[in-house]
Scaffold this motif. Structure first.
Motif, PDB file in Angstrom:
ATOM      1  N   LYS A 266       6.870   7.624   2.031  1.00 52.31           N
ATOM      2  CA  LYS A 266       6.230   7.871   0.735  1.00 52.31           C
ATOM      3  C   LYS A 266       4.752   7.509   0.740  1.00 52.31           C
ATOM      4  CE  LYS A 266       8.975   5.452  -2.023  1.00 52.31           C
ATOM      5  NZ  LYS A 266      10.116   4.810  -1.383  1.00 52.31           N
ATOM      6  N   LEU A 267       4.017   8.122  -0.151  1.00 50.67           N
ATOM      7  CA  LEU A 267       2.601   7.815  -0.299  1.00 50.67           C
ATOM      8  C   LEU A 267       2.412   6.334  -0.639  1.00 50.67           C
ATOM      9  CD1 LEU A 267      -0.121   9.294  -0.219  1.00 50.67           C
ATOM     10  CD2 LEU A 267       0.067   9.649  -2.677  1.00 50.67           C
ATOM     11  N   SER A 268       3.308   5.820  -1.466  1.00 51.43           N
ATOM     12  CA  SER A 268       3.174   4.415  -1.883  1.00 51.43           C
ATOM     13  C   SER A 268       3.392   3.442  -0.721  1.00 51.43           C
ATOM     14  CB  SER A 268       4.148   4.111  -3.025  1.00 51.43           C
ATOM     15  OG  SER A 268       5.462   4.422  -2.614  1.00 51.43           O
ATOM     16  N   ASP A 269       4.033   3.906   0.361  1.00 46.03           N
ATOM     17  CA  ASP A 269       4.218   3.037   1.536  1.00 46.03           C
ATOM     18  C   ASP A 269       2.882   2.683   2.181  1.00 46.03           C
ATOM     19  OD1 ASP A 269       6.997   3.106   1.296  1.00 46.03           O
ATOM     20  OD2 ASP A 269       7.154   4.912   2.534  1.00 46.03           O
ATOM     21  N   LEU A 270       1.910   3.561   1.978  1.00 43.79           N
ATOM     22  CA  LEU A 270       0.605   3.348   2.610  1.00 43.79           C
ATOM     23  C   LEU A 270      -0.009   2.011   2.242  1.00 43.79           C
ATOM     24  CD1 LEU A 270      -1.389   6.696   2.472  1.00 43.79           C
ATOM     25  CD2 LEU A 270      -0.972   5.278   4.483  1.00 43.79           C
ATOM     26  N   ALA A 271       0.192   1.588   0.995  1.00 44.17           N
ATOM     27  CA  ALA A 271      -0.432   0.346   0.529  1.00 44.17           C
ATOM     28  C   ALA A 271      -0.115  -0.802   1.480  1.00 44.17           C
ATOM     29  CB  ALA A 271       0.040   0.039  -0.879  1.00 44.17           C
ATOM     30  N   LEU A 272       1.150  -0.911   1.820  1.00 47.27           N
ATOM     31  CA  LEU A 272       1.576  -1.989   2.710  1.00 47.27           C
ATOM     32  C   LEU A 272       0.962  -1.838   4.103  1.00 47.27           C
ATOM     33  CD1 LEU A 272       3.438  -4.394   3.444  1.00 47.27           C
ATOM     34  CD2 LEU A 272       5.262  -2.746   3.862  1.00 47.27           C
ATOM     35  N   PHE A 273       1.000  -0.613   4.616  1.00 52.15           N
ATOM     36  CA  PHE A 273       0.516  -0.412   5.986  1.00 52.15           C
ATOM     37  C   PHE A 273      -1.004  -0.540   6.078  1.00 52.15           C
ATOM     38  CE2 PHE A 273       4.816   0.988   6.218  1.00 52.15           C
ATOM     39  CZ  PHE A 273       5.211   0.564   7.470  1.00 52.15           C
ATOM     40  N   LEU A 274      -1.677  -0.250   4.993  1.00 54.07           N
ATOM     41  CA  LEU A 274      -3.137  -0.422   4.995  1.00 54.07           C
ATOM     42  C   LEU A 274      -3.517  -1.897   4.851  1.00 54.07           C
ATOM     43  CD1 LEU A 274      -4.406   2.706   3.071  1.00 54.07           C
ATOM     44  CD2 LEU A 274      -4.478   2.240   5.522  1.00 54.07           C
TER      45      LEU A 274
ATOM     46  N   ILE B  63       2.373  11.362   5.861  1.00 59.62           N
ATOM     47  CA  ILE B  63       3.231  11.059   4.713  1.00 59.62           C
ATOM     48  C   ILE B  63       4.211  12.204   4.455  1.00 59.62           C
ATOM     49  CG2 ILE B  63       3.266  10.308   2.294  1.00 59.62           C
ATOM     50  CD1 ILE B  63       1.646   8.469   4.167  1.00 59.62           C
ATOM     51  N   ALA B  64       5.495  11.905   4.598  1.00 62.56           N
ATOM     52  CA  ALA B  64       6.516  12.947   4.444  1.00 62.56           C
ATOM     53  C   ALA B  64       6.531  13.526   3.026  1.00 62.56           C
ATOM     54  CB  ALA B  64       7.891  12.375   4.790  1.00 62.56           C
ATOM     55  N   GLU B  65       6.422  12.628   2.064  1.00 64.36           N
ATOM     56  CA  GLU B  65       6.537  13.014   0.659  1.00 64.36           C
ATOM     57  C   GLU B  65       5.488  14.054   0.234  1.00 64.36           C
ATOM     58  OE1 GLU B  65       6.749  10.297  -3.377  1.00 64.36           O
ATOM     59  OE2 GLU B  65       5.161   9.903  -1.936  1.00 64.36           O
ATOM     60  N   THR B  66       4.281  13.928   0.797  1.00 58.57           N
ATOM     61  CA  THR B  66       3.182  14.785   0.347  1.00 58.57           C
ATOM     62  C   THR B  66       2.669  15.734   1.428  1.00 58.57           C
ATOM     63  OG1 THR B  66       1.624  13.066   0.998  1.00 58.57           O
ATOM     64  CG2 THR B  66       2.338  13.066  -1.303  1.00 58.57           C
ATOM     65  N   GLY B  67       3.121  15.512   2.658  1.00 56.35           N
ATOM     66  CA  GLY B  67       2.601  16.316   3.765  1.00 56.35           C
ATOM     67  C   GLY B  67       1.171  15.964   4.121  1.00 56.35           C
ATOM     68  N   SER B  68       0.743  14.747   3.757  1.00 54.77           N
ATOM     69  CA  SER B  68      -0.636  14.324   4.034  1.00 54.77           C
ATOM     70  C   SER B  68      -0.743  13.705   5.417  1.00 54.77           C
ATOM     71  CB  SER B  68      -1.093  13.259   3.029  1.00 54.77           C
ATOM     72  OG  SER B  68      -0.720  13.598   1.722  1.00 54.77           O
ATOM     73  N   ILE B  69      -1.956  13.779   5.956  1.00 58.73           N
ATOM     74  CA  ILE B  69      -2.277  12.982   7.131  1.00 58.73           C
ATOM     75  C   ILE B  69      -3.337  11.972   6.712  1.00 58.73           C
ATOM     76  CG2 ILE B  69      -1.653  14.692   8.876  1.00 58.73           C
ATOM     77  CD1 ILE B  69      -4.765  15.228   9.022  1.00 58.73           C
ATOM     78  N   SER B  70      -3.514  10.921   7.516  1.00 55.79           N
ATOM     79  CA  SER B  70      -4.476   9.901   7.099  1.00 55.79           C
ATOM     80  C   SER B  70      -5.217   9.336   8.291  1.00 55.79           C
ATOM     81  CB  SER B  70      -3.737   8.789   6.359  1.00 55.79           C
ATOM     82  OG  SER B  70      -2.866   8.129   7.243  1.00 55.79           O
ATOM     83  N   LEU B  71      -6.432   8.882   8.033  1.00 51.74           N
ATOM     84  CA  LEU B  71      -7.264   8.332   9.104  1.00 51.74           C
ATOM     85  C   LEU B  71      -7.850   7.001   8.686  1.00 51.74           C
ATOM     86  CD1 LEU B  71      -9.355  11.416  10.307  1.00 51.74           C
ATOM     87  CD2 LEU B  71      -7.494  10.286  11.518  1.00 51.74           C
ATOM     88  N   VAL B  72      -7.684   6.020   9.540  1.00 46.81           N
ATOM     89  CA  VAL B  72      -8.231   4.690   9.311  1.00 46.81           C
ATOM     90  C   VAL B  72      -9.340   4.492  10.340  1.00 46.81           C
ATOM     91  CG1 VAL B  72      -7.690   2.218   9.359  1.00 46.81           C
ATOM     92  CG2 VAL B  72      -5.977   3.854   8.545  1.00 46.81           C
ATOM     93  N   THR B  73     -10.594   4.444   9.896  1.00 44.87           N
ATOM     94  CA  THR B  73     -11.681   4.264  10.864  1.00 44.87           C
ATOM     95  C   THR B  73     -12.704   3.271  10.331  1.00 44.87           C
ATOM     96  OG1 THR B  73     -13.320   5.918  10.138  1.00 44.87           O
ATOM     97  CG2 THR B  73     -11.470   6.737  11.450  1.00 44.87           C
ATOM     98  N   ASN B  74     -13.573   2.846  11.216  1.00 41.40           N
ATOM     99  CA  ASN B  74     -14.627   1.921  10.813  1.00 41.40           C
ATOM    100  C   ASN B  74     -16.005   2.548  10.850  1.00 41.40           C
ATOM    101  OD1 ASN B  74     -13.545  -0.497   9.967  1.00 41.40           O
ATOM    102  ND2 ASN B  74     -13.076  -1.136  12.046  1.00 41.40           N
TER     103      ASN B  74
END
Lengths: 241, 453
Positions: free
Chosen positions: B246-254, B209-220
């Motif tokens: 943006k962080l809010s973009d995540l909602a859609l991609f998740l 996430i550019a806005e926050t500099g976060s990374i994210s992981l989607v796992t099962n």
């Protein structure tokens, strides 16, 4: 009404009886059928093989042959999509050709599309006694969005039974140049398609693309089963009321 | 990447794969299972709207990649991470190896990362004397089997549970069983120990996430959370195009990713990591390094194949691909298989090596239809075939044939002559390519045109 028929090179070279069925069908519906004698191929084989220059030659020729304002009817989803979708894309760098291609695309119809939307042939209906399953070919379904029209026509055949096959829109493995490039995979896909055809319980498989039907015919021949493989035009022409 | 390698032996790989009955069974399962589950998970949701929006967001990232990379780097640094930019695979591998050495780590636990496969990180680290333990169950299976993933989401999809049972029996010394629960427990027990003792971890990042500099992981499996919270050092490797603004973009991609990937409405685990462990935090890495891989991507965004970088690595395209479904991922002999893989391989590894993979498509378009970010996959494969022809990589006989075809298409008389010749010369054509010719009917002596006119 008058239409210009593009026979497609597969019908012209291998399946003239399908071409005759198309003519019979259209004439029976009161349509005058013109057959521009200079027609050759739409250019799909070089196009899907990446031979853009050669495909462009075919497209230029096609556009020069199918002039005027009469609708162009094509008994093949992949050839119709070539004209309707790919021609305009091919000439994005040439304004004059782009306009000509776009104009041609707007009056080009795949056969079942024309039969249902323009002639309302499904309302008039047909007769027959086959148990028919339908293979939804790729470009017809996904590029032209023609999903229901062939089924509407099959369902309008009085006395025939429509037997849907599972995953009807899964590729049969023909893919133009693909069949020669990866023959083993192509045949294995046709074999899977044949499994679903047999599963449907139909005695006849139909479709709107002779490429697929050719590939399916080969699978039928290799397995030695008894399934009739017929272009939709042939089935409809034999069932004219 | 080395762009002067020998072409992939795709044709023979594909033929061999077809002769592997257990592979055929496994592949049949995946295509029927994931395909159906995906359709169910999408249900009545406005999928077209979602993918349209997702495509726009991804295009915005690609159109402004430089700005977004800078923004991400700045914000990740502010949050306490150290950001490294790697121009290519070897630089990326070197950065990771040096970091591990600097921190004195001789062992590292890993959660699944296709970018690490792309840069062949495991082999590099092993050579440097660092033990690598994959902790995603599928990755763990193929690691102990000494293989590579055959699917980007389900890396061991090509293996039956009997084969996994056999493998565990041989490599881990446990008793043979093909019961998935028992096998999972066996792996879990071993991996737990690794999580607790490992001084360092490597993960990928599904989205950055550019806005926050976060990374994210989607796992099962939760392994992603274990590796990113337990060891003191966490190295995340990701590629520049995986950024979302943006962080809010995540909602859609998740919403899109699990539905498209495995047919799940929701992922089992989702981790969002912004910087290092704060004072009040009870878990989290003390040191976070993020490696941003370019590996040719800055050039790809300027090319005709730019849109492949919209890809979010869900694997939906391979799940519906008739060719992939028939032969599996290993036949592609490339990090990324299936439709997205054909394109990525071509742009990342160069056509010299990847051009035979362009044959791995009937251009049926099933892939383009399911892609959650509207990558025009079939179109890009077709475009790459054109580039292959332009670069003289098509077989000579094919080019000559197509030239003849083009000439005939422009000259009706020549075209007719060709048809007549085909009829007359059918036995000769049969000698040239019996396999193809025998699958066609014989051209009729009198064409339809002759009959109708």
């Amino acid at each position: 009404m008058r239409v210009q028929l593009f026979a497609t090179c597969l019908i012209d070279t291998f399946y003239p009886e399908t071409g005759e069925a198309v003519v019979k069908l259209l004439k029976h519906m009161g349509v005058e059928v013109a057959f521009p004698r200079e027609q050759t191929c739409c250019g799909k084989p070089p196009n899907s093989g990446g031979h853009a220059k050669q495909a462009r030659k075919a497209a230029e020729h096609f556009i020069s042959v199918f002039k005027g304002s009469d609708p162009v009817v094509i008994p093949s989803g992949s050839c119709a999509s070539m004209v309707k979708n790919h021609y305009p894309e091919m000439f994005h760098d040439n304004h004059r050709m782009f306009q000509a291609a776009t104009e041609l695309a707007s009056r080009t119809f795949e056969l079942s599309q024309f039969l249902v939307h323009v002639l309302h042939a499904h309302e008039q209906g047909f007769v027959g006694n086959r148990k028919i399953t339908y293979h939804a070919s790729c470009q017809l379904t996904r590029e032209l969005g023609v999903r229901e029209e062939p089924i509407q026509l099959i369902r309008s055949i009085e006395g025939a039974e429509f037997c849907p096959m599972p995953s009807a829109d899964r590729c049969c493995g023909f893919g133009g140049v693909f069949m020669a490039k990866l023959p083993e995979v192509s045949m294995a896909l046709a074999d899977e398609k044949l499994d679903t055809i047999l599963e449907s319980g139909a005695d006849t498989v139909t479709g709107c693309d002779h490429g697929c039907l050719m590939n399916i015919s080969d699978a039928v021949k290799r397995r030695g089963v008894s399934v009739d493989v017929k272009h939709l035009a042939v089935i409809l022409a034999e069932g004219l009321k | 990447m080395n762009k002067n390698q020998a072409p992939v032996s795709f044709k023979s790989n594909a033929a061999n794969a077809l002769n592997n009955p257990s592979l055929r069974t496994a592949m049949r399962n995946i295509t029927s299972t994931f395909g159906k589950k995906r359709v169910d998970a999408i249900g009545d949701n406005p999928f077209e709207e979602w993918r349209e929006r997702a495509s726009e967001i991804r295009m915005d990232v690609l159109n402004n990649i430089g700005e977004y990379v800078d923004m991400f780097s700045k914000n990740a640094t502010k949050a306490g991470a150290v950001v490294h930019r790697a121009k290519d695979s070897s630089i990326a591998c070197d950065i990771v190896a040096s970091l591990l050495k600097d921190y004195g780590a001789d062992k590292v636990v890993k959660s699944k990362s296709m970018i690490s496969e792309e840069i062949h990180l495991n082999a590099y680290l092993e050579k440097e004397g660092i033990k690598v333990v994959e902790t995603d169950l599928g990755e763990y299976i193929i690691q102990i089997a000494g293989e590579t993933p055959s699917h980007i989401i389900v890396p061991a999809i090509h293996k039956s549970r009997q084969q996994v049972g056999q493998l565990f029996c041989e490599k881990l010394g446990c008793e043979f069983t093909d019961d998935p629960t028992t096998l999972t427990k066996t792996a879990k027990k071993i991996l737990r120990e690794e999580f607790i003792t490992a001084p360092a971890a490597i993960s990928g990042s599904n989205f950055a996430i550019a806005e926050t500099g976060s990374i994210s992981l989607v796992t099962n499996e939760g392994n992603g959370r274990m590796v990113t919270t337990l060891p003191p050092l966490h190295i995340a490797i990701t590629a520049i195009e995986k950024i979302l603004p943006k962080l809010s973009d995540l909602a859609l991609f998740l919403r899109l990713l699990p539905r498209s990937a495995t047919g799940q409405v929701l992922t089992s685990y989702f981790s969002l990591i912004t910087g290092v462990r704060k004072e009040a935090d009870s878990t989290g890495a003390k040191h976070l390094h993020i490696v941003l891989l370019d590996n040719g991507r800055s050039e790809i965004v300027k090319s005709d194949c730019k849109e492949i970088l919209k890809c979010i690595r869900c694997g939906a395209c391979m799940n519906v691909c008739p060719v992939y479904g028939m032969i599996g991922g290993h036949a592609y002999d490339s990090t990324y298989p299936g439709p997205m893989g054909v394109i990525l391989s071509a742009v990342l590894n160069g056509l010299e090596r990847a051009h035979p993979l362009l044959d791995a498509s009937t251009l049926c378009g099933a892939c383009s239809d399911v892609c959650p970010v509207k990558v025009p996959l079939a179109k890009l494969i077709n475009r790459l075939r054109e580039i292959k022809v332009e670069n003289g990589l098509a077989p000579e006989l094919e080019s000559i044939g197509m030239w003849g075809f083009g000439a005939a298409a422009k000259h009706p008389k020549l075209f007719e002559l060709g048809q007549k010749a085909a009829n007359a010369a059918w036995p000769i054509a049969r000698l040239l390519d019996k396999q193809t010719v025998d699958r066609l009917p014989k051209p009729v002596p009198v064409s339809f045109k002759r009959r109708v006119l």
